[in-house]
Design an enzyme around this catalytic site. Structure first.
Site, mmCIF file in Angstrom:
data_model
loop_
_atom_site.group_PDB
_atom_site.id
_atom_site.type_symbol
_atom_site.label_atom_id
_atom_site.label_comp_id
_atom_site.label_asym_id
_atom_site.label_seq_id
_atom_site.Cartn_x
_atom_site.Cartn_y
_atom_site.Cartn_z
ATOM 1 N N ALA A 88 56.575 11.416 -52.252
ATOM 2 C CA ALA A 88 55.872 10.149 -52.494
ATOM 3 C C ALA A 88 54.360 10.348 -52.399
ATOM 4 O O ALA A 88 53.874 10.982 -51.464
ATOM 5 C CB ALA A 88 56.321 9.108 -51.479
ATOM 6 N N TYR A 152 42.451 12.490 -52.032
ATOM 7 C CA TYR A 152 43.723 13.072 -52.505
ATOM 8 C C TYR A 152 43.759 14.584 -52.237
ATOM 9 O O TYR A 152 44.767 15.118 -51.750
ATOM 10 C CB TYR A 152 43.830 12.773 -54.000
ATOM 11 C CG TYR A 152 45.110 13.158 -54.687
ATOM 12 C CD1 TYR A 152 46.205 12.289 -54.688
ATOM 13 C CD2 TYR A 152 45.223 14.353 -55.392
ATOM 14 C CE1 TYR A 152 47.375 12.623 -55.370
ATOM 15 C CE2 TYR A 152 46.384 14.689 -56.070
ATOM 16 C CZ TYR A 152 47.459 13.818 -56.060
ATOM 17 O OH TYR A 152 48.609 14.148 -56.743
HETATM 18 N N1 CAA Z 1 32.663 17.570 -63.319
HETATM 19 C C1 CAA Z 1 31.369 17.239 -63.358
HETATM 20 N N2 CAA Z 1 30.914 15.982 -63.551
HETATM 21 C C2 CAA Z 1 31.855 15.034 -63.677
HETATM 22 C C3 CAA Z 1 33.235 15.313 -63.634
HETATM 23 C C4 CAA Z 1 33.626 16.650 -63.462
HETATM 24 N N3 CAA Z 1 34.898 17.019 -63.428
HETATM 25 N N4 CAA Z 1 33.915 14.166 -63.780
HETATM 26 C C5 CAA Z 1 32.990 13.178 -63.907
HETATM 27 N N5 CAA Z 1 31.751 13.711 -63.855
HETATM 28 C C6 CAA Z 1 30.481 13.030 -63.974
HETATM 29 C C7 CAA Z 1 30.388 12.179 -65.245
HETATM 30 O O1 CAA Z 1 30.071 12.989 -66.351
HETATM 31 C C8 CAA Z 1 29.305 11.212 -64.883
HETATM 32 O O2 CAA Z 1 28.051 11.869 -65.003
HETATM 33 P P1 CAA Z 1 26.713 11.059 -65.418
HETATM 34 O O3 CAA Z 1 26.530 9.990 -64.364
HETATM 35 O O4 CAA Z 1 25.631 12.108 -65.394
HETATM 36 O O5 CAA Z 1 26.999 10.516 -66.772
HETATM 37 C C9 CAA Z 1 29.566 10.984 -63.411
HETATM 38 O O6 CAA Z 1 30.358 12.068 -62.953
HETATM 39 C C10 CAA Z 1 30.329 9.722 -63.178
HETATM 40 O O7 CAA Z 1 30.366 9.513 -61.798
HETATM 41 P P2 CAA Z 1 30.758 8.095 -61.215
HETATM 42 O O8 CAA Z 1 30.647 8.152 -59.742
HETATM 43 O O9 CAA Z 1 29.967 7.010 -61.920
HETATM 44 O O10 CAA Z 1 32.252 8.060 -61.600
HETATM 45 P P3 CAA Z 1 33.128 6.957 -62.298
HETATM 46 O O11 CAA Z 1 33.080 5.737 -61.434
HETATM 47 O O12 CAA Z 1 32.783 6.859 -63.735
HETATM 48 O O13 CAA Z 1 34.605 7.610 -62.216
HETATM 49 C C11 CAA Z 1 36.241 9.235 -61.675
HETATM 50 C C12 CAA Z 1 34.776 8.918 -61.779
HETATM 51 C C13 CAA Z 1 37.063 8.088 -61.081
HETATM 52 C C14 CAA Z 1 36.370 10.398 -60.736
HETATM 53 C C15 CAA Z 1 36.758 9.572 -63.080
HETATM 54 O O14 CAA Z 1 35.944 10.575 -63.610
HETATM 55 C C16 CAA Z 1 38.182 10.068 -63.076
HETATM 56 O O15 CAA Z 1 39.136 9.288 -63.083
HETATM 57 N N6 CAA Z 1 38.372 11.411 -63.051
HETATM 58 C C17 CAA Z 1 39.689 12.036 -63.037
HETATM 59 C C18 CAA Z 1 40.095 12.387 -61.650
HETATM 60 C C19 CAA Z 1 41.392 13.098 -61.699
HETATM 61 O O16 CAA Z 1 41.537 14.191 -62.231
HETATM 62 N N7 CAA Z 1 42.437 12.486 -61.135
HETATM 63 C C20 CAA Z 1 43.730 13.071 -61.174
HETATM 64 C C21 CAA Z 1 44.748 11.983 -61.192
HETATM 65 S S1 CAA Z 1 46.378 12.606 -61.518
HETATM 66 C C22 CAA Z 1 46.777 13.423 -60.117
HETATM 67 O O17 CAA Z 1 46.134 13.368 -59.126
HETATM 68 C C23 CAA Z 1 48.044 14.220 -60.169
HETATM 69 C C24 CAA Z 1 47.801 15.602 -59.768
HETATM 70 O O18 CAA Z 1 48.177 15.973 -58.656
HETATM 71 C C25 CAA Z 1 47.177 16.545 -60.691
#
Ligand code: CAA
Length: 246
Positions: A88, A152
């Protein structure tokens, strides 16, 4: 294999459903927990149509008292639990400087404290019976970290720390304790990641695609048979080659 009793937490989810089916296919009597009875009964009926008879018990894995009651219910109805899959899990993604305290505690409680809540009431029986399988479903992001997942990744890395300590303490009792670390799998959890972000992640996976829940269930099944009794404290990555570290 002798018929074993298996409990998979979060069994109704994408990966969970595949693990439930895999363990049933291996001859286990399988149970899972629920928070939403109506939704879970519908899921149970769907599985019944495919020939799977899954026992369901009420309980939130983040709540120790509910876990104890859930385990008692399952053990009364199916018998002592031989196999526990701590599957979970939830996400509450946010960059850390924006993260609210509830986003931190919800993830730690559901993904990590659940391992204590679920395993503590079960392990003494496994030690007495001298056989057990405990498997944590962690994540690639607990191994490599992930932008937006300090909560996480901390919980998932913690799950493997839990695995390797329990593996040492219980090896003499015929109990193996292992971790499976899935990469990005085509489940609702991953599909909730914004599409542009998700596509960038898929581009980093050498297989060029998301994994399937069945591919994770296969990794879980690997640890179950007696032939796997020498394998304990392992962290099995199943991530399409996206990360090849520990
Ligand atoms: N590397 C570098 N920069 C990154 C980045 C990365 N991987 N991801 C986002 N950024 C940057 C963006 O380009 C943006 O840059 P600018 O401000 O210069 O344009 C900035 O970060 C955005 O930051 P914010 O704080 O404003 O972020 P946000 O509110 O837009 O949302 C987030 C950020 C929620 C993390 C979103 O990017 C997201 O959902 N990312 C995916 C996270 C992820 O992989 N989750 C996995 C879920 S599935 C899972 O967990 C299962 C498993 O076990 C694999």
């Amino acid at each position: 294999m002798t018929s074993r009793v298996a409990l998979v937490t979060g069994g109704t989810g994408g990966i969970g459903t595949s693990i439930v089916k895999k363990l049933a296919d291996m001859g286990c009597k399988v149970a899972t927990n629920y928070r939403n009875e109506e939704k879970t009964r519908a899921w149970q009926e769907e599985l019944k149509k495919d020939g799977y008879d899954v026992y369901i018990a009420k309980g939130d894995v983040s709540n120790p008292e509910e876990c104890e009651a859930m385990i008692k219910d399952i053990e009364t109805n199916l018998g002592p639990i031989d196999i526990l899959v701590n599957n979970a899990g939830i996400t509450r993604d946010a960059t850390f400087h924006k993260m609210q305290a509830t986003q931190w505690t919800d993830v730690i409680n559901t993904n990590l404290n659940s391992c204590f809540n679920m395993t503590r009431p079960i392990i003494e029986g496994m030690r007495e019976r001298k056989w057990g399988r405990i498997i944590q479903i962690a994540s690639i992001n607990g191994q490599k970290g992930q932008y937006g997942q300090a909560n996480y990744a901390a919980a998932k890395a913690g799950m493997h720390g839990f695995t390797i300590s329990l593996a040492q303490e219980n090896a003499k009792f015929g109990i193996t304790v292992n971790t499976v670390s899935p990469g990005y799998i085509g489940t609702d959890m991953v599909m909730a990641v914004p599409e542009d972000v998700r596509n960038k992640i898929i581009a980093q996976i050498p297989t060029g695609r998301l994994g399937s829940p069945e591919e994770i269930a296969y990794a879980v099944g690997f640890f179950i048979p007696d032939e796997a009794s020498w394998i304990t404290g392992a962290n099995l990555s199943a991530n399409g080659g996206q990360y090849m570290g520990w």
